[in-house]
Design a protein around this motif. Structure first.
Motif, PDB file in Angstrom:
ATOM      1  N   PHE A   1      -1.279  -3.562  -5.074  1.00 19.47           N
ATOM      2  CA  PHE A   1      -2.249  -3.918  -3.068  1.00 19.47           C
ATOM      3  C   PHE A   1      -1.039  -4.305  -2.430  1.00 19.47           C
ATOM      4  CE2 PHE A   1      -5.895  -3.914  -6.384  1.00 19.47           C
ATOM      5  CZ  PHE A   1      -6.570  -2.916  -5.380  1.00 19.47           C
ATOM      6  N   MET A   2      -0.061  -5.191  -2.763  1.00 23.40           N
ATOM      7  CA  MET A   2       0.701  -5.545  -2.146  1.00 23.40           C
ATOM      8  C   MET A   2       2.174  -4.973  -1.327  1.00 23.40           C
ATOM      9  SD  MET A   2       1.124  -9.895  -3.228  1.00 23.40           S
ATOM     10  CE  MET A   2      -0.361 -10.528  -3.949  1.00 23.40           C
ATOM     11  N   TYR A   3       2.362  -3.809  -2.057  1.00 21.03           N
ATOM     12  CA  TYR A   3       3.409  -2.619  -1.511  1.00 21.03           C
ATOM     13  C   TYR A   3       3.420  -2.487  -0.808  1.00 21.03           C
ATOM     14  CZ  TYR A   3       5.423  -3.378  -6.625  1.00 21.03           C
ATOM     15  OH  TYR A   3       6.301  -4.363  -8.228  1.00 21.03           O
ATOM     16  N   LEU A   4       4.528  -2.099   0.128  1.00 23.35           N
ATOM     17  CA  LEU A   4       4.119  -1.337   1.533  1.00 23.35           C
ATOM     18  C   LEU A   4       4.442   0.029   1.479  1.00 23.35           C
ATOM     19  CD1 LEU A   4       4.807  -1.889   4.237  1.00 23.35           C
ATOM     20  CD2 LEU A   4       7.620  -1.368   4.109  1.00 23.35           C
ATOM     21  N   SER A   5       4.700   0.719  -0.095  1.00 27.89           N
ATOM     22  CA  SER A   5       4.181   2.368   0.199  1.00 27.89           C
ATOM     23  C   SER A   5       2.723   2.592   0.123  1.00 27.89           C
ATOM     24  CB  SER A   5       5.292   2.483  -1.286  1.00 27.89           C
ATOM     25  OG  SER A   5       4.784   1.975  -2.184  1.00 27.89           O
ATOM     26  N   VAL A   6       1.934   1.663  -0.431  1.00 27.28           N
ATOM     27  CA  VAL A   6       0.541   2.381  -0.534  1.00 27.28           C
ATOM     28  C   VAL A   6      -0.168   2.795   0.865  1.00 27.28           C
ATOM     29  CG1 VAL A   6      -1.828   1.183  -0.736  1.00 27.28           C
ATOM     30  CG2 VAL A   6      -0.132  -0.065  -2.296  1.00 27.28           C
ATOM     31  N   ASP A   7      -0.814   3.901   0.181  1.00 34.40           N
ATOM     32  CA  ASP A   7      -1.391   4.968   0.825  1.00 34.40           C
ATOM     33  C   ASP A   7      -2.916   4.227   1.750  1.00 34.40           C
ATOM     34  OD1 ASP A   7      -2.586   6.371   2.849  1.00 34.40           O
ATOM     35  OD2 ASP A   7      -1.942   8.133   1.916  1.00 34.40           O
ATOM     36  N   LYS A   8      -2.922   3.815   2.588  1.00 34.67           N
ATOM     37  CA  LYS A   8      -4.253   3.411   3.320  1.00 34.67           C
ATOM     38  C   LYS A   8      -4.780   4.499   2.551  1.00 34.67           C
ATOM     39  CE  LYS A   8      -2.365  -0.685   3.644  1.00 34.67           C
ATOM     40  NZ  LYS A   8      -2.466  -2.475   2.635  1.00 34.67           N
ATOM     41  N   ASP A   9      -5.137   5.263   2.862  1.00 36.22           N
ATOM     42  CA  ASP A   9      -6.527   6.478   2.882  1.00 36.22           C
ATOM     43  C   ASP A   9      -6.835   7.147   1.741  1.00 36.22           C
ATOM     44  OD1 ASP A   9      -6.140   6.992   5.844  1.00 36.22           O
ATOM     45  OD2 ASP A   9      -4.105   8.298   5.482  1.00 36.22           O
ATOM     46  N   VAL A  10      -5.979   6.338   0.425  1.00 33.81           N
ATOM     47  CA  VAL A  10      -6.955   6.513  -0.855  1.00 33.81           C
ATOM     48  C   VAL A  10      -6.858   4.957  -1.861  1.00 33.81           C
ATOM     49  CG1 VAL A  10      -4.803   8.003  -1.120  1.00 33.81           C
ATOM     50  CG2 VAL A  10      -4.277   5.557  -1.256  1.00 33.81           C
ATOM     51  N   ILE A  11      -7.811   4.742  -2.334  1.00 26.06           N
ATOM     52  CA  ILE A  11      -8.629   4.369  -3.120  1.00 26.06           C
ATOM     53  C   ILE A  11      -7.681   3.572  -3.899  1.00 26.06           C
ATOM     54  CG2 ILE A  11     -10.486   2.948  -4.784  1.00 26.06           C
ATOM     55  CD1 ILE A  11     -11.754   5.659  -3.944  1.00 26.06           C
ATOM     56  N   LEU A  12      -7.093   3.446  -4.382  1.00 31.31           N
ATOM     57  CA  LEU A  12      -5.838   3.734  -4.701  1.00 31.31           C
ATOM     58  C   LEU A  12      -4.269   3.678  -5.011  1.00 31.31           C
ATOM     59  CD1 LEU A  12      -7.856   2.489  -8.678  1.00 31.31           C
ATOM     60  CD2 LEU A  12      -6.691   0.912  -7.313  1.00 31.31           C
ATOM     61  N   TYR A  13      -3.052   3.667  -5.142  1.00 28.57           N
ATOM     62  CA  TYR A  13      -1.872   3.785  -5.450  1.00 28.57           C
ATOM     63  C   TYR A  13      -1.541   4.870  -6.536  1.00 28.57           C
ATOM     64  CZ  TYR A  13       3.464   3.960  -4.617  1.00 28.57           C
ATOM     65  OH  TYR A  13       4.866   4.680  -5.268  1.00 28.57           O
ATOM     66  N   PRO A  14      -1.104   6.216  -6.837  1.00 34.23           N
ATOM     67  CA  PRO A  14      -0.688   5.717  -8.308  1.00 34.23           C
ATOM     68  C   PRO A  14      -0.581   5.642  -9.216  1.00 34.23           C
ATOM     69  CG  PRO A  14       0.131   7.545  -6.563  1.00 34.23           C
ATOM     70  CD  PRO A  14      -0.139   6.243  -6.262  1.00 34.23           C
ATOM     71  N   VAL A  15       0.897   4.018  -9.213  1.00 34.61           N
ATOM     72  CA  VAL A  15       0.833   3.634 -10.353  1.00 34.61           C
ATOM     73  C   VAL A  15      -0.088   2.624 -10.843  1.00 34.61           C
ATOM     74  CG1 VAL A  15       2.531   1.605 -10.695  1.00 34.61           C
ATOM     75  CG2 VAL A  15       3.319   3.989  -9.310  1.00 34.61           C
ATOM     76  N   GLN A  16      -0.910   2.097  -9.908  1.00 32.61           N
ATOM     77  CA  GLN A  16      -2.228   1.767  -9.439  1.00 32.61           C
ATOM     78  C   GLN A  16      -2.893   1.987 -11.151  1.00 32.61           C
ATOM     79  OE1 GLN A  16      -3.534   0.613  -5.655  1.00 32.61           O
ATOM     80  NE2 GLN A  16      -3.881  -1.592  -6.656  1.00 32.61           N
ATOM     81  N   TRP A  17      -3.625   3.711 -11.022  1.00 33.08           N
ATOM     82  CA  TRP A  17      -4.066   4.579 -11.866  1.00 33.08           C
ATOM     83  C   TRP A  17      -3.473   4.642 -12.948  1.00 33.08           C
ATOM     84  CZ3 TRP A  17      -8.889   5.736 -10.928  1.00 33.08           C
ATOM     85  CH2 TRP A  17      -8.876   6.365  -9.818  1.00 33.08           C
ATOM     86  N   ILE A  18      -1.952   5.048 -13.482  1.00 37.04           N
ATOM     87  CA  ILE A  18      -1.186   4.917 -14.731  1.00 37.04           C
ATOM     88  C   ILE A  18      -1.525   3.191 -15.321  1.00 37.04           C
ATOM     89  CG2 ILE A  18       1.248   4.410 -15.709  1.00 37.04           C
ATOM     90  CD1 ILE A  18       1.583   6.246 -13.344  1.00 37.04           C
ATOM     91  N   ALA A  19      -1.814   2.638 -14.782  1.00 37.00           N
ATOM     92  CA  ALA A  19      -2.009   1.147 -14.589  1.00 37.00           C
ATOM     93  C   ALA A  19      -2.830   0.648 -15.152  1.00 37.00           C
ATOM     94  CB  ALA A  19      -1.461  -0.126 -13.555  1.00 37.00           C
ATOM     95  N   LEU A  20      -3.428   1.462 -14.925  1.00 37.97           N
ATOM     96  CA  LEU A  20      -5.280   1.099 -15.430  1.00 37.97           C
ATOM     97  C   LEU A  20      -5.742   2.001 -16.656  1.00 37.97           C
ATOM     98  CD1 LEU A  20      -8.437   0.501 -14.406  1.00 37.97           C
ATOM     99  CD2 LEU A  20      -8.143   2.849 -13.157  1.00 37.97           C
ATOM    100  N   LEU A  21      -5.216   2.913 -16.470  1.00 37.62           N
ATOM    101  CA  LEU A  21      -5.118   3.942 -17.727  1.00 37.62           C
ATOM    102  C   LEU A  21      -4.538   3.328 -19.134  1.00 37.62           C
ATOM    103  CD1 LEU A  21      -4.522   7.404 -16.451  1.00 37.62           C
ATOM    104  CD2 LEU A  21      -6.821   7.080 -16.999  1.00 37.62           C
TER     105      LEU A  21
END
Length: 266
Positions: free
Chosen positions: A226-246
Motif C-alpha cells: 500500500f506504500m508503493y508509488l506504483s499502486v493503482d488507486k483504481d484497483v483494490i490490490l496491487y498485483p504483487v499483493q495478490w501474489i503475496a496473499l496467495l
C-alpha cells in the motif's frame, strides 16, 4: 549512486551484480554454519546452488517479462537483455524452491527438513536485496510532503534523475525498501533462533520454520504494498499483493495439510 561500479574494456560491472554475488557468498556461509550445527553434509547445498542460481535468474526474468508483456510484445529482442535490468524476486524464489525440491528429492533427502535449514540464508539474501534497492533507489514509495515536519518521520530522499515522471517536485518518499529490509532482518533473526532451538529440542515439525518465514515475508510485502508509488488507486490490490496473499493462503493450507497427514500416521 551510479549503477556501474567499474568497466573492463567494453564490459560494465554493475554494483547490483556485485552486491548479489556477495549476498550469495554470505548465504552460503550461513547455510554452512547451519548444516554444520546439524551435522549434515554440505555437498547438497552446493548442488542446489549450482542449479538454483542460473535457473532462478531465468525464472526471475520470465516472470518480469510476463508482468510487462505489453512492452515486451512490441520489443521481443529486449527479452534477453538482462543487463538492462528487470528481474522478479517472486520468479526467482519460486524457481529456486522448485530446484531445491527436485535436488533434494533426487538425492533422497527430506525436503521440508532441508528447507528449514536453508531458509535463514534465503531470508538474509532478501535483506541484502532490499538494502540494495534502498541505496540504489530502485523501490520508490508514495511521496511525502515537500516540507516534511521535523518529527523523525522516516523518509527517503530520491535524486532528481530517479524520481518517477510526474513527481519531480517531490524530494522525499516512503522508504519502503528500508522497511522491507528491517522486517526481513527480524524474520532472519527469528529463523535463526527457531533453527537453533529446534536443533537441540526438536519442538517444531519439519517445514514449520520454512512456512512461517514464507508467510511473514508475504504478509510484510502485502502490507507494504500500500506504500508503493506504483499502486493503482483504481484497483483494490496491487498485483504483487495478490501474489503475496496467495502465498499466505498456500502456506497456511500446506501447514494444516502437513499437520493432518502427520496426525494420521500416529
Amino acid at each position: 549512486m551510479d549503477f556501474i561500479a567499474f568497466s573492463w574494456n567494453s564490459v560494465n560491472v554493475y554494483w547490483y551484480g556485485i552486491v548479489m554475488a556477495v549476498a550469495v557468498i554470505l548465504g552460503l556461509a550461513i547455510s554452512w554454519i547451519n548444516v554444520w550445527l546439524h551435522k549434515e553434509n554440505f555437498d547438497i547445498i552446493i548442488k542446489i546452488m549450482v542449479w538454483g542460481i542460473p535457473c532462478s535468474i531465468i525464472g526471475a526474468r520470465i516472470v518480469y517479462v510476463m508482468q510487462n508483456m505489453d512492452y515486451f510484445s512490441k520489443n521481443l529482442s529486449e527479452i534477453f537483455c538482462l543487463w538492462q535490468g528487470g528481474l522478479s524476486i517472486y520468479g526467482a524464489l519460486l524457481v529456486f524452491f522448485a530446484v531445491c525440491a527436485i535436488c533434494l528429492k533426487v538425492n533422497q533427502m527430506q525436503i521440508l527438513y532441508w528447507l528449514d535449514l536453508i531458509m535463514p540464508a534465503i531470508v538474509f539474501g532478501l535483506v541484502i536485496l532490499q538494502i540494495t534497492n534502498f541505496m540504489m533507489q530502485f523501490s520508490v514509495g508514495t511521496p511525502l510532503s515537500v516540507d516534511i515536519p521535523n518529527d523523525h518521520t522516516p523518509a527517503e530522499y530520491i535524486e532528481y534523475k530517479y524520481r518517477p515522471s510526474g513527481f519531480e517536485g517531490y524530494l522525499y518518499f516512503q522508504p519502503v525498501a528500508f522497511y522491507q529490509a528491517a522486517i526481513n532482518f527480524g524474520i532472519f533473526i527469528l529463523t535463526v533462533l527457531l533453527t537453533l532451538i529446534n536443533r537441540f529440542f526438536k519442538l517444531l515439525s519439519n517445514g514449520t520454520i520454512f512456512l512461517l518465514a514464507l508467510f511473514l515475508i508475504a504478509l510484510s510485502r502485502f502490507y507494504l504494498g500500500f506504500m508503493y508509488l506504483s499502486v493503482d488507486k483504481d484497483v483494490i490490490l496491487y498485483p504483487v499483493q495478490w501474489i503475496a496473499l496467495l502465498v499466505m493462503i498456500a502456506t497456511v493450507i500446506f501447514y494444516i495439510g502437513n499437520k493432518y497427514r502427520r496426525a494420521k500416521r500416529f
